[in-house]
Design a protein around this motif. Structure first.
Motif, PDB file in Angstrom:
ATOM      1  N   LEU A   1       0.850  -1.192   0.000  1.00  0.00           N
ATOM      2  CA  LEU A   1       0.000   0.000   0.000  1.00  0.00           C
ATOM      3  C   LEU A   1       0.885   1.241   0.000  1.00  0.00           C
ATOM      4  O   LEU A   1       2.038   1.202   0.451  1.00  0.00           O
ATOM      5  N   VAL A   2       0.340   2.363  -0.473  1.00  0.00           N
ATOM      6  CA  VAL A   2       0.996   3.662  -0.340  1.00  0.00           C
ATOM      7  C   VAL A   2       0.032   4.586   0.391  1.00  0.00           C
ATOM      8  O   VAL A   2      -1.129   4.728  -0.013  1.00  0.00           O
ATOM      9  N   LEU A   3       0.512   5.187   1.466  1.00  0.00           N
ATOM     10  CA  LEU A   3      -0.305   6.080   2.285  1.00  0.00           C
ATOM     11  C   LEU A   3       0.103   7.520   2.012  1.00  0.00           C
ATOM     12  O   LEU A   3       1.288   7.837   1.930  1.00  0.00           O
ATOM     13  N   LEU A   4      -0.895   8.396   1.883  1.00  0.00           N
ATOM     14  CA  LEU A   4      -0.645   9.805   1.556  1.00  0.00           C
ATOM     15  C   LEU A   4      -1.231  10.708   2.640  1.00  0.00           C
ATOM     16  O   LEU A   4      -2.247  11.385   2.429  1.00  0.00           O
ATOM     17  N   PRO A   5      -0.630  10.741   3.828  1.00  0.00           N
ATOM     18  CA  PRO A   5      -1.155  11.592   4.905  1.00  0.00           C
ATOM     19  C   PRO A   5      -1.072  13.061   4.535  1.00  0.00           C
ATOM     20  O   PRO A   5      -0.199  13.480   3.760  1.00  0.00           O
ATOM     21  N   ARG A   6      -1.981  13.846   5.121  1.00  0.00           N
ATOM     22  CA  ARG A   6      -2.042  15.275   4.812  1.00  0.00           C
ATOM     23  C   ARG A   6      -1.436  16.143   5.898  1.00  0.00           C
ATOM     24  O   ARG A   6      -1.229  17.348   5.699  1.00  0.00           O
ATOM     25  N   ASP A   7      -1.186  15.574   7.078  1.00  0.00           N
ATOM     26  CA  ASP A   7      -0.577  16.346   8.159  1.00  0.00           C
ATOM     27  C   ASP A   7       0.117  15.400   9.128  1.00  0.00           C
ATOM     28  O   ASP A   7       0.064  14.167   8.976  1.00  0.00           O
ATOM     29  N   ALA A   8       0.768  15.988  10.134  1.00  0.00           N
ATOM     30  CA  ALA A   8       1.531  15.193  11.091  1.00  0.00           C
ATOM     31  C   ALA A   8       0.642  14.245  11.887  1.00  0.00           C
ATOM     32  O   ALA A   8       1.054  13.119  12.216  1.00  0.00           O
ATOM     33  N   ALA A   9      -0.569  14.671  12.199  1.00  0.00           N
ATOM     34  CA  ALA A   9      -1.478  13.819  12.961  1.00  0.00           C
ATOM     35  C   ALA A   9      -1.810  12.551  12.182  1.00  0.00           C
ATOM     36  O   ALA A   9      -1.886  11.453  12.755  1.00  0.00           O
ATOM     37  N   GLN A  10      -1.994  12.667  10.874  1.00  0.00           N
ATOM     38  CA  GLN A  10      -2.290  11.487  10.070  1.00  0.00           C
ATOM     39  C   GLN A  10      -1.056  10.593   9.926  1.00  0.00           C
ATOM     40  O   GLN A  10      -1.191   9.376   9.850  1.00  0.00           O
ATOM     41  N   VAL A  11       0.142  11.189   9.882  1.00  0.00           N
ATOM     42  CA  VAL A  11       1.357  10.370   9.871  1.00  0.00           C
ATOM     43  C   VAL A  11       1.407   9.522  11.135  1.00  0.00           C
ATOM     44  O   VAL A  11       1.641   8.307  11.083  1.00  0.00           O
ATOM     45  N   ALA A  12       1.183  10.146  12.282  1.00  0.00           N
ATOM     46  CA  ALA A  12       1.215   9.418  13.553  1.00  0.00           C
ATOM     47  C   ALA A  12       0.141   8.338  13.602  1.00  0.00           C
ATOM     48  O   ALA A  12       0.386   7.218  14.073  1.00  0.00           O
ATOM     49  N   ALA A  13      -1.053   8.653  13.090  1.00  0.00           N
ATOM     50  CA  ALA A  13      -2.139   7.672  13.092  1.00  0.00           C
ATOM     51  C   ALA A  13      -1.786   6.473  12.216  1.00  0.00           C
ATOM     52  O   ALA A  13      -2.044   5.313  12.578  1.00  0.00           O
ATOM     53  N   ALA A  14      -1.163   6.726  11.058  1.00  0.00           N
ATOM     54  CA  ALA A  14      -0.766   5.637  10.167  1.00  0.00           C
ATOM     55  C   ALA A  14       0.294   4.761  10.827  1.00  0.00           C
ATOM     56  O   ALA A  14       0.250   3.521  10.726  1.00  0.00           O
TER      57      ALA A  14
ATOM     58  N   ALA B   1       8.349   4.764  16.254  1.00  0.00           N
ATOM     59  CA  ALA B   1       7.805   3.537  15.668  1.00  0.00           C
ATOM     60  C   ALA B   1       6.490   3.084  16.296  1.00  0.00           C
ATOM     61  O   ALA B   1       5.750   2.320  15.682  1.00  0.00           O
ATOM     62  N   ASP B   2       6.206   3.546  17.513  1.00  0.00           N
ATOM     63  CA  ASP B   2       4.931   3.172  18.152  1.00  0.00           C
ATOM     64  C   ASP B   2       3.838   4.201  17.887  1.00  0.00           C
ATOM     65  O   ASP B   2       2.723   4.082  18.402  1.00  0.00           O
TER      66      ASP B   2
ATOM     67  N   SER C   1      19.847   9.028  10.273  1.00  0.00           N
ATOM     68  CA  SER C   1      19.554   7.620  10.565  1.00  0.00           C
ATOM     69  C   SER C   1      18.781   6.933   9.438  1.00  0.00           C
ATOM     70  O   SER C   1      18.379   5.779   9.568  1.00  0.00           O
ATOM     71  N   GLU C   2      18.552   7.634   8.352  1.00  0.00           N
ATOM     72  CA  GLU C   2      17.987   7.064   7.124  1.00  0.00           C
ATOM     73  C   GLU C   2      16.609   6.426   7.310  1.00  0.00           C
ATOM     74  O   GLU C   2      16.287   5.392   6.733  1.00  0.00           O
ATOM     75  N   GLY C   3      15.796   7.053   8.146  1.00  0.00           N
ATOM     76  CA  GLY C   3      14.426   6.582   8.327  1.00  0.00           C
ATOM     77  C   GLY C   3      14.288   5.322   9.149  1.00  0.00           C
ATOM     78  O   GLY C   3      13.195   4.744   9.210  1.00  0.00           O
ATOM     79  N   THR C   4      15.359   4.884   9.822  1.00  0.00           N
ATOM     80  CA  THR C   4      15.299   3.636  10.593  1.00  0.00           C
ATOM     81  C   THR C   4      14.881   3.862  12.041  1.00  0.00           C
ATOM     82  O   THR C   4      14.695   2.882  12.770  1.00  0.00           O
ATOM     83  N   LEU C   5      14.725   5.119  12.464  1.00  0.00           N
ATOM     84  CA  LEU C   5      14.351   5.401  13.856  1.00  0.00           C
ATOM     85  C   LEU C   5      12.991   6.068  13.988  1.00  0.00           C
ATOM     86  O   LEU C   5      12.486   6.233  15.094  1.00  0.00           O
ATOM     87  N   GLY C   6      12.392   6.465  12.882  1.00  0.00           N
ATOM     88  CA  GLY C   6      11.105   7.151  12.931  1.00  0.00           C
ATOM     89  C   GLY C   6      10.947   8.078  11.749  1.00  0.00           C
ATOM     90  O   GLY C   6      11.733   8.046  10.794  1.00  0.00           O
ATOM     91  N   ILE C   7       9.921   8.947  11.808  1.00  0.00           N
ATOM     92  CA  ILE C   7       9.598   9.848  10.701  1.00  0.00           C
ATOM     93  C   ILE C   7       9.564  11.284  11.207  1.00  0.00           C
ATOM     94  O   ILE C   7       8.883  11.599  12.186  1.00  0.00           O
TER      95      ILE C   7
END
Length: 484
Positions: free
Chosen positions: A44-57, A173-174, A199-205
């Motif tokens: 799947l590809v997710l396209l969040p619109r804000d930080a809250a949606q990133v966290a929810a995903a 990651a949680d 850290s190349e995306g290995t610790l979070g976003i």
């Protein structure tokens, strides 16, 4: 193995159905980054619109143990944004607001989808700019720069992304949201900002970044100099730095890179010359004038065959247009190529370029060189044709060049990162204890290994196989051999 429908529904609830791409054709657009030799279609590809949606995903990923890969503009060159076949890509392309420009404290607050050039454009009316200058600054985004600790042409004087990022809002990651660093850049205790950056995306976003802005220099002086050999150009670089001059940038290009760039953008380079240097000084006018006179004298002393000084902003832009077009322009002289990234001491530039030439001759492949000579950050481009069956040889040569940099006292990467491309070379640079410590830090942030798995640290599977879904060998399909 497809994700269960319940998981898909959970993602659609966290975002909305229109922001969850499931169609194979749509998902295929995200199958690789700038290292196109590695391709994996995500589930799947997710396209969040804000930080809250990133966290929810990310919380859905954590609950259902779904691996995820954060993606910016997809301009990375190490396979750092390569998807996971049974995971999701979380695209940050829609998080592209400039939230604040503070001319008094000289900082800006931006979302990860903002490009470097957009930050500078927003700061320019205040006489400020954002110093990190990757060659792809028109399209690469600040979120990706944070992930890779990107450098660029002007990092010799101004440093890398880490020197200009003060504070970051990060989704772990949680799915929890934390702030690393401070808006002033000062903090007590462990520098978790520094740990996360690069850290190349290995610790979070990263979902929000506060960057430092600098005053626009009073004066900028730029020259383009041709040399009869790579060795002579390398000696110029050493002598400039040895004289105590700190240029804003010192870039070198060889014959193949010059040929490609000139054919693409007609920047006024001399085709056929063995090596060319771009040297740029900036700062107070008197300081620039004095330093520039020394640079010209050093170039002439080392047999410079042509010295072109930019007489206007337009001429300066033309010189840089050629340099920044070089990577893409190489496509005009080769159907396929790998872009490598390694670092060597400045004093060994001529040696390493000679060794690279010999290695290319032995492999029967051409190598173009365009790089940040001031800090020894090489970018050899290994040219090949997949149609002619040269891919494996080119991939081997590219990896051997990276490991050569370590052999000569340098490192595997200066700014492009390790990603998928060089994970298996990490033991050439780091011992078992070093790698184990890195793995422990990674586990502290991401105990279930969901953040960008398979990148940076070597694993037995990735070091023995190309990533992605299993593809049977032709002999297996013919029934001659069996897979164990």
């Amino acid at each position: 193995m497809a994700l269960p429908l319940t998981v898909r529904r959970a993602f659609e609830k966290a975002l909305n159905p229109h922001d969850v791409l499931t169609d194979l054709v749509q998902c295929r657009a995200y199958e690789c980054d700038g290292l196109t030799g590695y391709r994996v279609v995500p589930e799947l590809v997710l396209l969040p619109r804000d930080a809250a949606q990133v966290a929810a995903a990310v919380r859905v990923c954590a609950e259902h143990r779904v691996p995820f890969v954060a993606r910016g503009a997809g301009t990375g060159l190490s396979g750092g944004a390569l998807p996971v076949a049974d995971g999701v890509v979380i695209s940050l392309a829609r998080l592209k607001r400039i939230l604040e420009v503070d001319p008094v404290d000289r900082r800006a607050v931006v979302e990860p989808g903002v490009t470097n050039l957009e930050i500078t454009a927003a700061a320019a009316p205040h006489g400020l700019y954002y110093a990190p200058d990757p060659s792809s600054q028109q399209v690469c985004t600040i979120g990706g720069n944070v992930a890779e600790n990107s450098g660029g042409a002007h990092c010799l004087k101004y440093g890398f992304t880490t020197n200009h990022v003060l504070e970051m809002e990060v989704v772990l990651a949680d799915g929890s949201v934390v702030t690393l660093g401070t808006e002033t850049g000062d903090q007590a205790g462990p520098d978790l900002r520094g740990v996360f950056l690069g850290s190349e995306g290995t610790l979070g976003i990263t979902t929000k970044i506060t960057v430092r802005l600098l005053r626009t220099p009073e004066s900028v002086r730029t020259l383009l100099a041709d040399f009869p050999s790579v060795g002579a150009a390398g000696d110029v670089v050493s002598d400039i730095v040895g004289a105590g001059i700190v240029p804003a940038a010192v870039e070198m290009m060889d014959t193949l890179a010059i040929e490609a760039a000139e054919e693409a953008v007609h920047a006024g380079y001399t085709v056929g010359v063995p090596a060319a240097l771009i040297v740029e000084l900036d700062g107070p006018e008197a300081e620039c004038d004095a330093g520039f006179a020394q640079v010209k004298e050093i170039c002439e002393r080392h047999g410079c065959t042509r010295l072109h000084i930019a007489g206007s902003a337009e001429e300066r832009a033309a010189i840089w247009r050629g340099r920044k077009a070089a990577f893409a322009a190489v496509g005009r002289i080769s159907p396929d190529y790998f872009v490598q990234d390694g670092v060597v001491p400045r004093t060994r530039l001529a040696e390493v370029l000679g060794r690279i030439g010999d290695m290319g001759d032995e492999a029967g492949l051409r190598v173009a060189n365009v790089f940040h000579a001031g800090d020894g950050n090489l970018h050899p481009l290994v040219l090949y044709s997949s149609a002619a069956g040269e891919t494996e040889r080119a991939e081997h040569l590219s990896g051997a060049i990276a490991e050569l940099c370590v052999e000569l006292g340098g490192s595997l990467s200066g700014e492009h990162g390790i990603g998928t491309d060089k994970a298996c070379s990490m033991p050439k640079m780091f011992g078992e204890d070093d790698l184990a410590t890195m793995a422990r830090v990674r586990s502290a942030f991401d105990p279930h290994g969901l953040c960008n798995p398979g990148k940076v640290l070597p694993t037995p599977r990735l070091c023995g196989e190309r990533p992605g879904r299993y593809k049977p060998h032709p002999l297996e399909e013919a029934g001659v051999i069996e897979r164990l």
